[in-house]
Design a protein around this motif. Structure first.
Motif, PDB file in Angstrom:
ATOM      1  N   THR A 288      89.661  55.829  59.191  1.00 55.48           N
ATOM      2  CA  THR A 288      88.587  55.321  59.720  1.00 55.48           C
ATOM      3  C   THR A 288      88.620  55.535  61.047  1.00 55.48           C
ATOM      4  O   THR A 288      88.958  55.191  61.691  1.00 55.48           O
ATOM      5  CB  THR A 288      88.372  53.845  58.964  1.00 55.48           C
ATOM      6  OG1 THR A 288      88.664  54.094  57.668  1.00 55.48           O
ATOM      7  CG2 THR A 288      87.172  53.363  59.632  1.00 55.48           C
TER       8      THR A 288
ATOM      9  N   ALA B 149      85.900  59.682  58.705  1.00 55.96           N
ATOM     10  CA  ALA B 149      84.603  59.247  58.444  1.00 55.96           C
ATOM     11  C   ALA B 149      83.693  60.107  59.350  1.00 55.96           C
ATOM     12  O   ALA B 149      82.531  60.320  58.629  1.00 55.96           O
ATOM     13  CB  ALA B 149      84.563  57.801  58.689  1.00 55.96           C
TER      14      ALA B 149
ATOM     15  N   SER C 124      82.336  63.066  57.647  1.00 59.23           N
ATOM     16  CA  SER C 124      81.951  62.678  56.278  1.00 59.23           C
ATOM     17  C   SER C 124      80.651  62.332  56.226  1.00 59.23           C
ATOM     18  O   SER C 124      80.129  61.801  55.374  1.00 59.23           O
ATOM     19  CB  SER C 124      82.921  62.096  55.500  1.00 59.23           C
ATOM     20  OG  SER C 124      84.222  62.503  55.601  1.00 59.23           O
TER      21      SER C 124
ATOM     22  N   ILE D 230      78.130  60.666  53.148  1.00 62.18           N
ATOM     23  CA  ILE D 230      77.755  59.145  53.261  1.00 62.18           C
ATOM     24  C   ILE D 230      76.324  59.080  53.080  1.00 62.18           C
ATOM     25  O   ILE D 230      75.984  58.338  52.294  1.00 62.18           O
ATOM     26  CB  ILE D 230      78.423  58.718  54.445  1.00 62.18           C
ATOM     27  CG1 ILE D 230      79.920  58.699  54.413  1.00 62.18           C
ATOM     28  CG2 ILE D 230      77.769  57.256  54.914  1.00 62.18           C
ATOM     29  CD1 ILE D 230      80.629  58.384  56.063  1.00 62.18           C
TER      30      ILE D 230
ATOM     31  N   GLU E 145      82.607  54.823  53.345  1.00 57.30           N
ATOM     32  CA  GLU E 145      83.142  56.254  53.425  1.00 57.30           C
ATOM     33  C   GLU E 145      84.197  56.397  52.434  1.00 57.30           C
ATOM     34  O   GLU E 145      84.201  57.675  52.251  1.00 57.30           O
ATOM     35  CB  GLU E 145      83.861  56.056  55.071  1.00 57.30           C
ATOM     36  CG  GLU E 145      85.042  54.911  55.147  1.00 57.30           C
ATOM     37  CD  GLU E 145      85.726  55.123  56.352  1.00 57.30           C
ATOM     38  OE1 GLU E 145      86.883  55.844  56.317  1.00 57.30           O
ATOM     39  OE2 GLU E 145      85.451  54.546  57.363  1.00 57.30           O
TER      40      GLU E 145
END
Length: 469
Positions: A69, A115, A118, A122, A209
């Motif tokens: 994260t 995250a 991505s 998302i 996420e």
RNA sequence: GGCGCUAUAGCCAAGUGGCUAAGGCAGGAGCCUGCAAAGCUCUGAUCCCCGGUUCGAAUCCGGGUGGCGCCUCCA
């Protein structure tokens, strides 16, 4: 041999049956990279590393994902306080995390999604949730997940929400329709931490996420997206509950077939925290004890139980690992031979039973004891020695310890200069012994002990180990 | 307040219905050793308390008591 795991949802041990024959997909919640990793991160990583190794040893093709994260309030705070860019901060802590995990012998995940990398997945998932009426936007641009649209919300964690109580905990200014709802997307304008998407400028919430990454990296289209979802016990609610709900609403599928949660680490009986000032950073512990011992210590307790970290216990556990290395010294330089299949099966069976590493260690203790006994009786049995070497290699593969050089193991932190001095003294003592001058020999032994060096007279000559007092 | 986990020898820790309750550390005795160290052998528990179910419970159920966690960011 079959794998049995404790499923957090069914709350019992079940026989693991993969979605696809012979293959296993695992997703483990990784760290939020805003600070150094602590012992809890180590415990979680080790738990799922054992799972990974055990499934591989059973012949499965394992695909393991562990995320980072790298966009989050805490990171943003750190960014503002430190005058560093988001990427500088997250790159630094990701590097540290990976090298500390390597020191612990944790195998790298096959997929390590971030995250910030991505956002496409998302965005896609949030749009799909909006389209299905499972998400709503509030005045400031934030997008929330509507938990009331999922009638199975709460079935994962079995959390029954007490509305009256929840009221006291929510911020008054919150525009959520329901206290249980959570942010999927947080609107913002600061360029460095915002992504310009069809959702508007903003950044993702924490829960989305994982769901999105699983969609992106795993392609099971059946009832379940992945076989096993793992993480720390604290993540069960709300994080995993939310993940499961999002995926259910967006795709109509369950996110994971099995859920596994590792227990917590406490320090001297207290919860780890900065305010308590107890040293819980992994880097500190690694500096003092080394990764291999730390691994051995941390896996000596079953992964689901809470772990009480305590230096005294750690040092007594070291003596247990020392015994394996003393055996390894006895077969030093011997080529590996045929693995003792009974030992291998017993060890693997322990690990296959919901990663019973405590039991696995006792299986190893027994192997060491039996091997020492037989080596005493048959010091020239080469085939047996080769089997021991093979056994230790197998321990290293399955359990992730025992792979170091046995002499180095007992002589860590001693310089070459000191070593030559020690060897000189040992030679002098040897002369004295030969001349039956035991008084002098004992004086030298005492002198060495004063230097933290313990001597051992063996059939193969005098050996020495460093002792800590 | 809601939900949940846990209590096994001096310490750490497996075992969750049935032969003698794993293993390690510490302690004691012995073998080995010039003496040690290492290694090996032997040695320790009515499984927190009270009820209940059962032919039989550490293990299942109920009630206590102690410890811990989640419900707010958290591995």
């Amino acid at each position: 041999m079959q794998m049995r795991i404790f499923d957090s949802i069914q709350k019992r041990k079940v026989v693991f049956e993969p979605i696809k024959e012979g293959e296993v997909s695992i997703y483990v919640c990784g760290p939020t990279v805003y600070d150094d990793a602590h012992l809890g991160h180590a415990r979680s990583a080790l738990s799922f590393d054992m799972l990974n190794r055990t499934l591989k040893a059973l012949g499965y093709k394992v695909t393991m994902a562990k995320n980072f994260t790298d966009i989050d309030d805490k990171i943003i705070n750190k960014m503002h306080n430190s005058n560093k860019s988001l990427k500088e901060i997250t790159d630094y802590y990701i590097d540290r995390y990976l090298s500390e995990m390597e020191a612990l012998g944790v195998k790298r995940a096959d997929i390590e999604p971030k995250a910030t990398e991505s956002i496409d997945a998302i965005e896609q998932m949030i749009n799909s949730l909006i389209k299905k009426g499972c998400a709503y936007r509030v005045d400031n641009g934030d997008i929330y997940f509507d938990t009331s649209k999922d009638n199975r919300y709460g079935t994962l964690s079995h959390m029954v929400n007490n509305e009256d109580d929840m009221q006291s905990r929510i911020c008054q200014s919150d525009q959520k329709r329901d206290p249980k709802d959570f942010a999927l997307w947080k609107a913002c304008s600061e360029p460095e931490i915002c992504f310009d998407t069809t959702l508007g400028k903003g950044r993702p919430g924490w829960h989305i996420e994982c769901s999105a990454m699983i969609e992106k990296h795993f392609d099971n289209k059946g009832e379940y997206r992945i076989d096993i979802h793992g993480g720390g016990a604290d993540l069960l609610f709300p994080h995993h509950e939310n993940e499961a709900s999002q995926t259910r609403c967006a795709t109509g599928c369950e996110i994971a077939k099995y859920w596994m949660h590792n227990g917590f680490v406490q320090i001297d009986g207290e919860k780890m925290s900065k305010s308590l000032g107890n040293s819980f950073f992994l880097k500190d512990a690694l500096g003092v004890y080394g990764g291999e011992l730390l691994r051995f210590y941390l896996i000596s307790v079953h992964y689901r139980n809470d772990f009480n970290f305590n230096e005294e216990d750690l040092l007594s556990t070291k003596k247990r690992l020392d015994k394996l290395y003393r055996l390894k010294k006895r077969v030093y330089g011997i080529k590996s031979g045929t693995l003792d299949s009974e030992f291998k099966d017993t060890l693997l069976e322990a690990m296959s039973d919901d990663l019973n590493s405590s039991k696995a260690l006792s299986v190893i203790d027994t192997m060491v004891s039996v091997a020492n006994d037989r080596l005493d009786k048959e010091p020239k049995n080469r085939q047996f020695k080769q089997a021991i070497v093979a056994n230790i290699e197998y321990i290293d593969t399955l359990m992730g310890f025992g792979g170091s050089d046995p002499f180095e193991w007992f002589q860590q932190g001693i310089s070459d200069e000191q070593k030559s001095k020690i060897n000189k003294l040992i030679a002098q003592r040897g002369e004295a012994k030969k001349a039956k001058d035991f008084k002098k020999a004992d004086e030298i032994r005492e002198e060495l002990l004063g230097m933290g060096v313990q001597l051992m007279d063996t059939n193969e000559g005098t050996k020495w180990e460093r002792v800590d007092r």
